[in-house]
Write a protein that holds these residues in place. Structure first.
Motif, PDB file in Angstrom:
ATOM      1  N   THR A   1      -5.398   3.481   9.850  1.00 32.23           N
ATOM      2  CA  THR A   1      -4.714   2.656   9.385  1.00 32.23           C
ATOM      3  C   THR A   1      -5.007   3.626   8.257  1.00 32.23           C
ATOM      4  O   THR A   1      -4.989   3.283   6.747  1.00 32.23           O
ATOM      5  CB  THR A   1      -5.758   1.366   8.929  1.00 32.23           C
ATOM      6  OG1 THR A   1      -5.534   0.821   9.553  1.00 32.23           O
ATOM      7  CG2 THR A   1      -5.321   0.331   7.574  1.00 32.23           C
ATOM      8  N   CYS A   2      -6.171   3.563   7.307  1.00 37.30           N
ATOM      9  CA  CYS A   2      -7.105   4.409   6.469  1.00 37.30           C
ATOM     10  C   CYS A   2      -6.439   5.743   5.971  1.00 37.30           C
ATOM     11  O   CYS A   2      -6.284   6.116   4.357  1.00 37.30           O
ATOM     12  CB  CYS A   2      -8.239   4.320   6.446  1.00 37.30           C
ATOM     13  SG  CYS A   2      -9.205   3.088   6.429  1.00 37.30           S
ATOM     14  N   GLN A   3      -6.430   7.050   7.364  1.00 33.63           N
ATOM     15  CA  GLN A   3      -5.550   7.813   6.530  1.00 33.63           C
ATOM     16  C   GLN A   3      -4.161   8.621   6.877  1.00 33.63           C
ATOM     17  O   GLN A   3      -3.697   9.590   6.507  1.00 33.63           O
ATOM     18  CB  GLN A   3      -5.890   8.405   7.165  1.00 33.63           C
ATOM     19  CG  GLN A   3      -7.412   8.959   7.589  1.00 33.63           C
ATOM     20  CD  GLN A   3      -8.149  10.040   8.484  1.00 33.63           C
ATOM     21  OE1 GLN A   3      -7.414  10.371   9.611  1.00 33.63           O
ATOM     22  NE2 GLN A   3      -8.970  10.083   8.796  1.00 33.63           N
ATOM     23  N   GLY A   4      -3.535   7.170   6.852  1.00 32.02           N
ATOM     24  CA  GLY A   4      -1.932   6.893   6.880  1.00 32.02           C
ATOM     25  C   GLY A   4      -0.520   6.323   5.848  1.00 32.02           C
ATOM     26  O   GLY A   4      -1.738   4.797   6.124  1.00 32.02           O
ATOM     27  N   GLY A   5      -0.003   6.464   5.625  1.00 35.68           N
ATOM     28  CA  GLY A   5       1.508   5.233   5.146  1.00 35.68           C
ATOM     29  C   GLY A   5       1.079   5.121   3.820  1.00 35.68           C
ATOM     30  O   GLY A   5       0.670   6.723   3.018  1.00 35.68           O
ATOM     31  N   SER A   6       2.566   4.974   3.404  1.00 41.72           N
ATOM     32  CA  SER A   6       2.733   4.738   1.825  1.00 41.72           C
ATOM     33  C   SER A   6       2.231   4.155   1.166  1.00 41.72           C
ATOM     34  O   SER A   6       2.404   3.870  -0.278  1.00 41.72           O
ATOM     35  CB  SER A   6       4.052   4.776   1.577  1.00 41.72           C
ATOM     36  OG  SER A   6       4.885   3.760   1.579  1.00 41.72           O
ATOM     37  N   ARG A   7       1.596   2.955   1.710  1.00 43.34           N
ATOM     38  CA  ARG A   7       1.320   1.436   1.151  1.00 43.34           C
ATOM     39  C   ARG A   7       2.166   0.868   0.161  1.00 43.34           C
ATOM     40  O   ARG A   7       1.962   0.404  -0.936  1.00 43.34           O
ATOM     41  CB  ARG A   7       0.110   2.009   0.189  1.00 43.34           C
ATOM     42  CG  ARG A   7      -1.148   2.786   0.559  1.00 43.34           C
ATOM     43  CD  ARG A   7      -1.983   2.058   0.932  1.00 43.34           C
ATOM     44  NE  ARG A   7      -2.830   3.192   2.006  1.00 43.34           N
ATOM     45  CZ  ARG A   7      -2.909   3.544   3.569  1.00 43.34           C
ATOM     46  NH1 ARG A   7      -2.635   2.638   4.323  1.00 43.34           N
ATOM     47  NH2 ARG A   7      -4.511   4.424   3.349  1.00 43.34           N
ATOM     48  N   ILE A   8       3.921   1.143   0.399  1.00 40.76           N
ATOM     49  CA  ILE A   8       4.755   0.285  -0.411  1.00 40.76           C
ATOM     50  C   ILE A   8       4.996  -1.464   0.089  1.00 40.76           C
ATOM     51  O   ILE A   8       4.447  -1.503  -1.213  1.00 40.76           O
ATOM     52  CB  ILE A   8       5.796   0.934   0.630  1.00 40.76           C
ATOM     53  CG1 ILE A   8       6.831   0.021  -0.253  1.00 40.76           C
ATOM     54  CG2 ILE A   8       6.062   0.102   1.957  1.00 40.76           C
ATOM     55  CD1 ILE A   8       7.703   1.142  -0.888  1.00 40.76           C
ATOM     56  N   ARG A   9       3.858  -2.199   0.942  1.00 40.92           N
ATOM     57  CA  ARG A   9       3.650  -2.943   1.378  1.00 40.92           C
ATOM     58  C   ARG A   9       2.931  -3.619   0.200  1.00 40.92           C
ATOM     59  O   ARG A   9       2.910  -4.489  -1.010  1.00 40.92           O
ATOM     60  CB  ARG A   9       3.293  -3.697   2.250  1.00 40.92           C
ATOM     61  CG  ARG A   9       4.614  -3.692   3.358  1.00 40.92           C
ATOM     62  CD  ARG A   9       4.734  -3.889   4.742  1.00 40.92           C
ATOM     63  NE  ARG A   9       5.274  -3.650   5.358  1.00 40.92           N
ATOM     64  CZ  ARG A   9       5.535  -2.055   5.782  1.00 40.92           C
ATOM     65  NH1 ARG A   9       4.737  -1.565   5.272  1.00 40.92           N
ATOM     66  NH2 ARG A   9       6.286  -2.170   6.660  1.00 40.92           N
TER      67      ARG A   9
END
Length: 383
Positions: free
Chosen positions: A52-60
């Motif tokens: 959860t903390c190390q990936g994703g674009s945080r688009i939401r």
């Protein structure tokens, strides 16, 4: 109680602020998990926190934050907004981990998916079994997804919100969770039944992606800021159109995209037999034109896990011959324009409104992907 964070500071780095919030929250969750059992903490809780903390674009969270700010959110709203944004990222982890199990996808964000990591940690669980994820690794990943959803609900439960705001946020949150799961089920149902319904495909897109990725995060931001119903309706309508366009674009990338950019193998949707709008439209157009060879090829290749590169190239050619990718592109363009019109009806102004407008436009029709249906893109990158 979280220390107050200046909204202007978050403005300069929304993703970083949300990641910091996630790291604080996940550290507490992992500590509690460690007190229960060190094996569970190491195998599941710590891995979930890292995922959860190390990936994703945080688009939401970006949509939530800029909707909040565009609707007048201030420093007072920031701690609660960051907590809800962190919860959004955890429910996203739940969705991704479960999706990868259902699709038997070995890769996520360019790295081994959650169940693949578990399988590599415990190779003995795979011994003497047929190729594919072991029941143990899949079951562990399902539990990890459930844990992510539990953590997300925990964050919502303790978010520092005024009672009227809390009531609105909870209504949206409850609806969003059910919509997401309904969309996941329809996705599975479409695969199992080999659905060719474009209507069903669009309903799945709306529930699984559009509402959950764009529309509801915008609604949460508006609720946190105390926006009126007229503004909220305009924002969510803009988000629905942009979200559908986003998923239709993702479907195109799933077939024609470069794995180096998407982080997932090209052709994954074909191999898993997903009932995407692109495939449903291609089937409809091929049948209408009497292209039986194309219909047969698309049907035979769909759900073929060992689909070779040459077979995938043939599918791409077949899709291109129906004109379906170009028609999907045109629909994306119409949705992007509709999103712009709805956003204008919200009558928001100022720097935050401009940031939100730009974010919607990028999601609806990212300019770097506009060439996806050109001849070169359809045939895929050189191998």
């Amino acid at each position: 109680m979280l220390p107050p964070t200046a909204a202007a500071v978050v403005d300069t780095g929304v993703a970083e602020a949300v990641t910091s919030e996630l790291e604080r929250c996940c550290a507490d969750f992992v500590a509690h998990s460690s007190s229960l059992d060190p094996v569970f903490a190491h195998d599941v809780a710590e891995r979930l926190a890292a995922f959860t903390c190390q990936g994703g674009s945080r688009i939401r969270p970006r949509f939530l934050w800029w909707a909040l700010r565009a609707c007048g959110g201030t420093d007072a709203h920031t701690p609660g907004a960051l907590r809800v944004a962190a919860a959004l990222e955890l429910i996203q982890s739940c969705a991704l981990i479960h999706d990868d199990v259902m699709d038997q996808s070995a890769v996520r964000r360019g790295k081994p998916s959650f169940h693949t990591q578990i399988a590599r940690q415990y190779p003995q669980a795979q011994a003497a079994r047929e190729p594919g994820p072991s029941p143990f690794s899949q079951s562990a990943a399902v539990l990890a997804g459930d844990l992510a959803l539990s953590w997300a609900d925990d964050l919502i439960a303790v978010a520092d919100l005024d009672p009227p705001v809390r009531a609105r946020v909870l209504r949206i949150w409850r609806a969003m969770r059910t919509e997401m799961i309904a969309g996941q089920y329809l996705d599975l149902h479409g695969q199992t039944t080999s659905s060719r319904s474009a209507v069903q495909a669009m309903r799945t897109v709306s529930l699984k992606a559009a509402r959950y990725t764009v529309e509801q995060p915008l609604a949460l931001g508006a609720a946190l800021a105390g926006a009126d119903d007229t503004t909220t309706r305009a924002l969510t309508a803009a988000g629905r159109c942009a979200g559908i366009a986003f998923q239709l674009r993702d479907d195109l990338l799933g077939v024609f995209g470069d794995p180096a950019l998407t982080g997932k193998p090209s052709g994954e949707d074909i191999r898993s037999g997903k009932a995407t709008y692109l495939l449903a439209l291609a089937h409809t157009r091929a049948r209408a034109s009497g292209a039986t060879a194309v219909v047969d090829l698309l049907q035979d290749c769909r759900g073929s896990a060992p689909l070779s590169d040459s077979a995938l190239a043939a599918v791409r050619e077949a899709l291109h011959s129906t004109g379906a990718p170009a028609q999907v592109e045109r629909r994306i363009e119409r949705l992007a324009k509709a999103s712009e019109r709805h956003f204008a009806a919200a009558h928001l102004s100022g720097p935050a409104a401009r940031r939100l407008s730009e974010l919607l436009a990028r999601v609806a029709s990212p300019p770097q992907d506009r060439s996806i249906t050109t001849e070169a893109a359809v045939r895929g990158p050189a191998r």
